[in-house]
Structures are given as C-alpha cells and as structure tokens.
Design an enzyme around this catalytic site. Sequence first.
Site, mmCIF file in Angstrom:
data_model
loop_
_atom_site.group_PDB
_atom_site.id
_atom_site.type_symbol
_atom_site.label_atom_id
_atom_site.label_comp_id
_atom_site.label_asym_id
_atom_site.label_seq_id
_atom_site.Cartn_x
_atom_site.Cartn_y
_atom_site.Cartn_z
ATOM 1 N N CYS A 2 34.582 98.302 -49.638
ATOM 2 C CA CYS A 2 35.396 97.241 -49.829
ATOM 3 C C CYS A 2 36.851 97.268 -49.946
ATOM 4 C CB CYS A 2 34.968 96.253 -51.390
ATOM 5 S SG CYS A 2 33.321 96.098 -51.334
ATOM 6 N N GLY A 100 33.125 98.909 -56.045
ATOM 7 C CA GLY A 100 32.381 99.797 -56.702
ATOM 8 C C GLY A 100 30.819 98.919 -57.108
ATOM 9 N N GLU A 465 26.842 104.826 -33.331
ATOM 10 C CA GLU A 465 27.533 104.286 -34.399
ATOM 11 C C GLU A 465 28.238 102.920 -33.494
ATOM 12 O OE1 GLU A 465 30.102 107.716 -35.589
ATOM 13 O OE2 GLU A 465 29.765 106.876 -37.664
HETATM 14 C C1 F1P Z 1 31.966 110.411 -43.749
HETATM 15 C C2 F1P Z 1 31.359 109.698 -42.732
HETATM 16 C C3 F1P Z 1 32.279 109.688 -41.524
HETATM 17 C C4 F1P Z 1 31.977 108.456 -40.581
HETATM 18 C C5 F1P Z 1 31.724 107.089 -41.269
HETATM 19 C C6 F1P Z 1 31.074 107.116 -42.790
HETATM 20 O O1 F1P Z 1 33.378 110.119 -44.050
HETATM 21 O O2 F1P Z 1 29.963 109.977 -42.526
HETATM 22 O O3 F1P Z 1 32.169 110.745 -40.771
HETATM 23 O O4 F1P Z 1 32.839 108.203 -39.511
HETATM 24 O O5 F1P Z 1 33.094 106.637 -41.495
HETATM 25 O O6 F1P Z 1 31.447 108.093 -43.644
HETATM 26 P P1 F1P Z 1 34.222 111.309 -44.726
HETATM 27 O O7 F1P Z 1 33.642 111.891 -46.174
HETATM 28 O O8 F1P Z 1 34.606 112.162 -43.680
HETATM 29 O O9 F1P Z 1 35.586 110.399 -45.256
#
Ligand code: F1P
Length: 583
Positions: A2, A100, A465
């Site tokens: 969100c 949240g 994705e």
């Molecule tokens: C981790 C992650 C990304 C993915 C997507 C969901 O995010 O798996 O690799 O592209 O956006 O979350 P982060 O911990 O690197 O911000």
Amino acid sequence: MCGIIGYIGYRKASEVILEGLRKLEYRGYDSAGIATLSGKIQLIKDAGRLDEIHRRRNFLQLEGTIGIGHTRWATHGGVSQKNAHPHSDSHGKIFLVHNGVIENFEELRASLSKKGHRFSSETDTEAIAHLVEEELKKEKDFGKAFSNAISMLKGTWSVVCISEGEEAIHASRNGPPLVIGIGEGEMFCASDVPALLAYTKKVVFLEDGDRAVIKKGGFEIFSGSKRVRRKIHSINWSAQMAEKGGYPHFMLKEISEQPAKIREALSADVDEAAAILGGQEHFTVVACGSSYYAGLVFKSIAQSILGVPCEVILGSEFQYARTGKEKVVIAISQSGETADTLSAARLAKSSGAKVVAITNVLGSSLYREADASVMIGAGPELSVVATKSFTCQVAVLAKIALALGKREKELERLQGVSEKIEKVLESQSKIKKLADRLSRFKDFFYIGRGMAFPSALEGALKLKEITYLHAEAYAAGELKHGPLSLLDKNVVVVALAPADSSFPKTMSNVQECLARNANLVVLSDSKQALGKAKLSLAVPKAEGAEIPLVYSVPLQLLAYYLAVKLKRDPDKPRNLAKSVTVE
Ligand code: F1P
C-alpha cells in the site's frame, strides 16, 4: 505494497495527493482513494487503477488544503470500493489510511460492534477509525485519543489520519515506512520519498513506535508520551529521477540507466562493511526475489576467491534454516523494507550476529537497523520488478568480495563492465525481434552454469513477473535430472553460454536440448555456441563477476519486449508489489 500520502499546506490537497499517489503506483495496488478536508471531509475511492478512477470520478473535485490518499494492495477483504481506503468512523468525521496488518482487528471489531459501531468494510483498517471515535468520547484532545487508539493495536501499521475540526494530520508508524517531508508553509508525509521529490528534499524518517502531529508550519514526533527529535535527511535524488524521461516505461528507463548506475555502485564506500566481514570464517546472506539471486553471485565470488563458506537463505526461510550461531549476516534488499528479509535480519541480530545491509533506500528500516549499510546507489526504481537495483547489488557485492580478497586488478577490470553493458543496450532492436519471434510460446526454460546461473534465475523471474508466461531456471547440468522430460518443440530454452571454464559442459547441455527439438536461444560470446541455434544473441566477452552483470541485461530486455508485445504493463505486473511489507 500500500502507498500512503498526506498533505497539509496552501496548495489544493487533491492535486498534490493525486500526483504523489502516481509516484507510489510502483509499489503495487488494486484500488485507490483520496479524502480531503474543507469544512467537512469529502471522499473519492474505488477499485481499479488510479487514472481510471480519476477519469470516472475526478479526484480534483475534492476541495481543501488538507488531505490523505492511499493505494491499496488487498490483504483483508477483497478488491472493492468499500474496502478501498480511506476508511472512516461511524459518522464520517474521522478518516484514515493504513499500510500493514492489524492482527487483533477481529477482537477490536467485536468489542466496538457491541458498543454500537457499524462497519462498512471487511478491512482490518476500519477498526482503527472506530477506535479513535470511541476514544474521543473519553478524551477531548484528538492527538491523545489517536494515541490511545494506536496503543490498542497489535500488528504492523503506518496510519495517517485527518478529522473534521483538526488543522493537523496525525500519523503513527510501527513497521511499514512513513516519511515526513518538510516544506515552507506546507508539510507532507508518505510511504516513500519519490512521492515528495517534486516538493521537498528535506525528510524525516519516522521510527517504529513514533507518532507524529503534522501541521502546516511544522511537526512534532512522540515516542510514547515523550517528545523526540529525529534527524532531518537531505535526499540527493532529483524529481526528474522519478519521471519516465521520455521512455515509454520506467522499466526500460531503468534498464537503460544501468551502465551509469553500475559505475556509481562500484564507487560505493564498502569500508565499514568490509571491516565487519573481514576475517570471518562463514557468511550468511538473507534476501528475497532478485536480491536473493544477487546473494547467490556473492556466494560464488566469496567462496571461490576468499575460500569462505557462504550460505544464502531466503528471508522467509531463515527462521527455519538458521543455526542461531551466525556471526555476520548480509541482508540484501532494494527497498530495505521487505518484511521477510527484515525479520530474518532482526532474528539474526537478536542472537548476536552483526548485520551488514545492502540497500538502495536511505533511512529504510534495514538501513537504520544494520550495523553497517552499503548504499547501492541505483536511484529510485519505480518499475515493480528489479532491474538496475539487481545489477547494482551485484556490483556492490562483487566489490566487497574483491576488496576482501585484495583483488585490485579484478576490481579494476570490473570498472569496465559498463562499456560491455552499453554494447548490450545497443543490440536492443535485435532483442526486440527475438521477443517477437518468441511471443507465441508459453513455456520457457533458462539455463546457465556457475556465474551464469544466477542470471538464468533472474532472467526467468523477470519473464514470469511481467509476461505471466511460465518460466523456470535450472543449473544447466540439472536438466537431465528431471526437467528434460518437459522439452519438446513447444518449449523455449534460453541458454547462457559464456566462454569460461563452464563452456564445454554448457554446450553439452545445449546439445541435449537440441536433441529434444526445443527452441533454443543461445546467448554467448562464442561464435561456436551462437552457430548452434537458429536464434541467438552475441554478448560481449565477460569474465568472473562480469558475467551476471552482462548476461542479466539482455534477459531484462527480452522480458520487457515480450511483455510489451503481449500487451502487458511491464511496470505494474498483476498481483505483485515492489515493497513487500508483509511476511
Ligand atoms: C525483493 C523482491 C524484488 C521483486 C519484487 C518483490 O525486494 O522480491 O526482488 O522485484 O519487487 O520484492 P527487495 O527486498 O529487494 O526490496
């Protein structure tokens, strides 16, 4: 997930909030809403894309110079108008937005219902608005009533609230990020900095447990009943960085920025991290998604040049896989807010480990909680899928490993990798044609060995994705242990075949695919390999740590052009969120 924005000042709030929400779209959402205060509170909210809702309902008819807005990524309750935020109390006087999960919302709803409150949504959030209403019956001061209501919540939240008669925004953070933007005669708050960049670069990151009262001319932060001071940060991101800059999608812009961004990443200050990691006998890496694959690159380099065993554990699995004896944990997260990675880092810290964060977001939870943080310097990444943040993570992690191994020559050579990536970007029209030829297929396998394996994993992840096609990655040698049974003329195999020591064996695996009539696409710097397949792409010669950098970029472009060809929005893939703040 969100996205939240709040505004109080002299401008038309609905305009600022709509613009801000557009900048938060990248977080992933399924519905949106804005409420503004002009004597009474006015509300527009609905399921769907922000601009669709705006076309139908016109957010700009909302008057007033105070307001809040939200993009919702459904958790409690389906995607519908009634579940969209902002939510209000029984009398439509108190409105709030939330990011949240309120874990005790059922108990709260039950007890509030007994007191006569009627709920109009299925969300956990609505209970907070009713709680504030209930507390206001006992407590005249709105700030105190808000604070009392917040103290009854269990779970995670950032909440931003407005109320009739209140010339202020009340906010609270416990988990998901919330940042206050400081203007002149106007103030902002938001889930993330890009929403504020057009107005201010002066920000304060709220900490867990903080409550803020934000007025036109200033703000106060409280921790419990004590007033506290938090550091004011100056952001060095520009407003243009959060714009598409002439590109059709953020994803393409971000792919194209990689040569420059990798150069910046390679100049990151890694001394503090190296001081913690130096001399250790074991490394543990925690991360999710693309960041996890960047962790696999670190493992390969660290083990091969330092001889230090390294385990890479998914953030969500760390609680089951850990020994409890971890001495140093490297937590990798673009956003620095990924709940799975954060809780792994916290767990490790609680049992005595030192945490080194590799992140892109200044002031993020991971950045603040780690013993040392290395900024990857990728700048704002607004497409949901990781592109430049992945390669910048790899660059920084390679730098750390090479610095620990005192491999100055290799580190120097790595500086030249951006030129190789520029060459890959020049072959874009070829990659686009390749995407056109592949667009009728539904199943894709990506294979690679050694340093090319993390790129294969990342390539398959990008494809699934944003195109919603079936894609999986295998270590090339693993094909014959099962997946080969799936290969036939309807399947595409994308083989990564850098001419390094893994090359002869990868070529044997390529032959196995050809023998099963799979549609082979070879990416290689070897003419011999390129000659094996009807479809191929020449990639500049790369060695060691260069391989995952050079091979990931054409795969990002392949996924991008396939998504465009299939008329999918590469920036906003269905069901996905960029900042995954729930476990
Ligand atoms: C981790 C992650 C990304 C993915 C997507 C969901 O995010 O798996 O690799 O592209 O956006 O979350 P982060 O911990 O690197 O911000």
